[in-house]
Scaffold this motif. Structure first.
Motif, PDB file in Angstrom:
ATOM      1  N   VAL A 267      -0.629   1.856  -8.181  1.00  0.00           N
ATOM      2  CA  VAL A 267       0.771   1.662  -8.557  1.00  0.00           C
ATOM      3  C   VAL A 267       1.632   1.559  -7.307  1.00  0.00           C
ATOM      4  CG1 VAL A 267       2.756   2.688  -9.711  1.00  0.00           C
ATOM      5  CG2 VAL A 267       0.498   2.786 -10.792  1.00  0.00           C
ATOM      6  N   ARG A 268       1.448   2.490  -6.390  1.00  0.00           N
ATOM      7  CA  ARG A 268       2.232   2.448  -5.158  1.00  0.00           C
ATOM      8  C   ARG A 268       1.775   1.303  -4.257  1.00  0.00           C
ATOM      9  NH1 ARG A 268       2.525   8.371  -2.685  1.00  0.00           N
ATOM     10  NH2 ARG A 268       4.327   7.488  -1.567  1.00  0.00           N
ATOM     11  N   LEU A 269       0.512   0.916  -4.349  1.00  0.00           N
ATOM     12  CA  LEU A 269       0.024  -0.231  -3.578  1.00  0.00           C
ATOM     13  C   LEU A 269       0.761  -1.503  -3.984  1.00  0.00           C
ATOM     14  CD1 LEU A 269      -1.899  -1.660  -1.623  1.00  0.00           C
ATOM     15  CD2 LEU A 269      -3.563  -1.790  -3.510  1.00  0.00           C
ATOM     16  N   ALA A 270       0.975  -1.694  -5.273  1.00  0.00           N
ATOM     17  CA  ALA A 270       1.681  -2.897  -5.731  1.00  0.00           C
ATOM     18  C   ALA A 270       3.066  -2.972  -5.106  1.00  0.00           C
ATOM     19  CB  ALA A 270       1.772  -2.898  -7.257  1.00  0.00           C
ATOM     20  N   SER A 271       3.764  -1.847  -5.065  1.00  0.00           N
ATOM     21  CA  SER A 271       5.089  -1.815  -4.456  1.00  0.00           C
ATOM     22  C   SER A 271       5.009  -2.076  -2.954  1.00  0.00           C
ATOM     23  CB  SER A 271       5.744  -0.465  -4.721  1.00  0.00           C
ATOM     24  OG  SER A 271       7.014  -0.381  -4.098  1.00  0.00           O
ATOM     25  N   ALA A 272       3.990  -1.490  -2.297  1.00  0.00           N
ATOM     26  CA  ALA A 272       3.833  -1.682  -0.855  1.00  0.00           C
ATOM     27  C   ALA A 272       3.520  -3.135  -0.518  1.00  0.00           C
ATOM     28  CB  ALA A 272       2.734  -0.761  -0.324  1.00  0.00           C
ATOM     29  N   LEU A 273       2.697  -3.774  -1.339  1.00  0.00           N
ATOM     30  CA  LEU A 273       2.386  -5.183  -1.111  1.00  0.00           C
ATOM     31  C   LEU A 273       3.628  -6.048  -1.291  1.00  0.00           C
ATOM     32  CD1 LEU A 273      -1.065  -5.368  -2.912  1.00  0.00           C
ATOM     33  CD2 LEU A 273      -0.662  -5.821  -0.479  1.00  0.00           C
ATOM     34  N   ASP A 274       4.409  -5.759  -2.303  1.00  0.00           N
ATOM     35  CA  ASP A 274       5.646  -6.503  -2.532  1.00  0.00           C
ATOM     36  C   ASP A 274       6.573  -6.363  -1.318  1.00  0.00           C
ATOM     37  OD1 ASP A 274       7.026  -8.162  -4.445  1.00  0.00           O
ATOM     38  OD2 ASP A 274       8.412  -6.512  -4.773  1.00  0.00           O
ATOM     39  N   SER A 275       6.698  -5.151  -0.807  1.00  0.00           N
ATOM     40  CA  SER A 275       7.546  -4.926   0.363  1.00  0.00           C
ATOM     41  C   SER A 275       6.970  -5.592   1.603  1.00  0.00           C
ATOM     42  CB  SER A 275       7.695  -3.417   0.616  1.00  0.00           C
ATOM     43  OG  SER A 275       8.365  -2.789  -0.459  1.00  0.00           O
ATOM     44  N   GLY A 276       5.652  -5.554   1.737  1.00  0.00           N
ATOM     45  CA  GLY A 276       5.020  -6.184   2.891  1.00  0.00           C
ATOM     46  C   GLY A 276       5.204  -7.687   2.911  1.00  0.00           C
ATOM     47  N   LEU A 277       5.074  -8.312   1.760  1.00  0.00           N
ATOM     48  CA  LEU A 277       5.312  -9.756   1.681  1.00  0.00           C
ATOM     49  C   LEU A 277       6.775 -10.076   1.975  1.00  0.00           C
ATOM     50  CD1 LEU A 277       3.094 -10.445  -1.460  1.00  0.00           C
ATOM     51  CD2 LEU A 277       2.644 -11.278   0.867  1.00  0.00           C
ATOM     52  N   ASP A 278       7.684  -9.234   1.497  1.00  0.00           N
ATOM     53  CA  ASP A 278       9.105  -9.415   1.817  1.00  0.00           C
ATOM     54  C   ASP A 278       9.352  -9.274   3.318  1.00  0.00           C
ATOM     55  OD1 ASP A 278       9.884  -9.871  -0.801  1.00  0.00           O
ATOM     56  OD2 ASP A 278      10.513  -7.796  -1.173  1.00  0.00           O
TER      57      ASP A 278
END
Length: 262
Positions: free
Chosen positions: A75-86
């Protein structure tokens, strides 16, 4: 693709990853102090070459991605990936980080993390965001050339040829490390070695009970050109975005090699 069952692959993947991580830790712990002026990887890192004191936004984003992938917090990985791509990481950067995680956290968690990346990219596309794929890796040697390339990469990474009784005791693991980890993975030049080490430091800091391996990789990070202020900032990122326990482990390792008051 082989014909083993998913359960067989999961069990063998976890066992293989545990052996690989243990052997790599022994390898790095046996590495001598790095000499000045050793060769650097061909791909330029995500930062300038002049004693930087701050990490880029992309480098900071690597920490949470690797930490949550290694601990299976999807769950937190999905958020981290979204932030990383941003922050500017390409899809290819994220793939490389998550594929590398299998060497430290096992195939199951690496595969699960890649599945989260697929869903994240698809979700972003539906929101109208087309993330860049990024560069693919250059040609990777095969056969005897792969062993030679892996041996050379191993030496560049640690600063000197690595030998030790564990490799005399089990020569097979020495060959696997050279041909697979340092050959197949580190020969993939579409992610620089500083970024790979940041990912490894974050993954190990997020785990309990692997402090010796974490210390080894902090040492390699310093040898690869990351500065103590950058690694302290990286620990701050872990504290803010991952957890205080991970940050404390990273700081403790760095303090052994570069005390904060120096």
């Amino acid at each position: 693709m082989n014909n083993t069952s998913p359960a067989d692959r999961s069990t063998s993947g976890q066992a293989g990853a545990a052996l690989l991580s243990t052997a790599l830790a022994a390898l790095l712990a046996l590495a001598p102090a790095a000499p000045a002026g050793a060769a650097q990887p061909e791909k330029a890192p995500m930062q300038t070459d002049i004693a930087p004191s701050r990490l880029s936004a992309k480098q900071q984003a690597i920490g949470p991605i690797a930490a949550f992938a290694s601990t299976g917090d999807l769950v937190r990985l999905a958020s981290a990936l979204d932030s990383g791509l941003d922050a500017g990481l390409s899809v290819g950067d994220c793939k490389e980080i998550l594929v590398q995680m299998y060497a430290y956290a096992g195939f199951p968690r690496s595969l699960n993390a890649l599945g989260v990346l697929m869903k994240t990219v698809d979700t972003r596309k539906r929101r109208g965001i087309n993330d860049p794929e990024g560069d693919g890796p250059g040609p990777v040697p095969v056969g005897d050339a792969l062993l030679a390339a892996g041996t050379a990469n191993q030496t560049k990474l640690t600063g000197a040829p690595v030998k030790g009784p564990v490799f005399d005791f089990a020569p097979a693991i020495d060959q696997y490390l050279k041909t697979h980890l340092f050959g197949d993975i580190f020969a993939r030049n579409n992610l620089d070695w500083q970024s790979r080490e940041l990912a490894t430091v974050a993954a190990l800091a997020a785990m309990n009970g692997v402090e010796p391996q974490l210390l080894s990789h902090v040492r390699v990070s310093l040898y690869q050109g990351l500065t103590p202020p950058q690694l302290r900032q990286f620990a701050d990122v872990l504290a803010e975005r991952v957890g205080h326990e991970a940050a404390a482990r990273a700081r403790a390792a760095l303090d052994q090699l570069s005390p904060a008051n120096q």
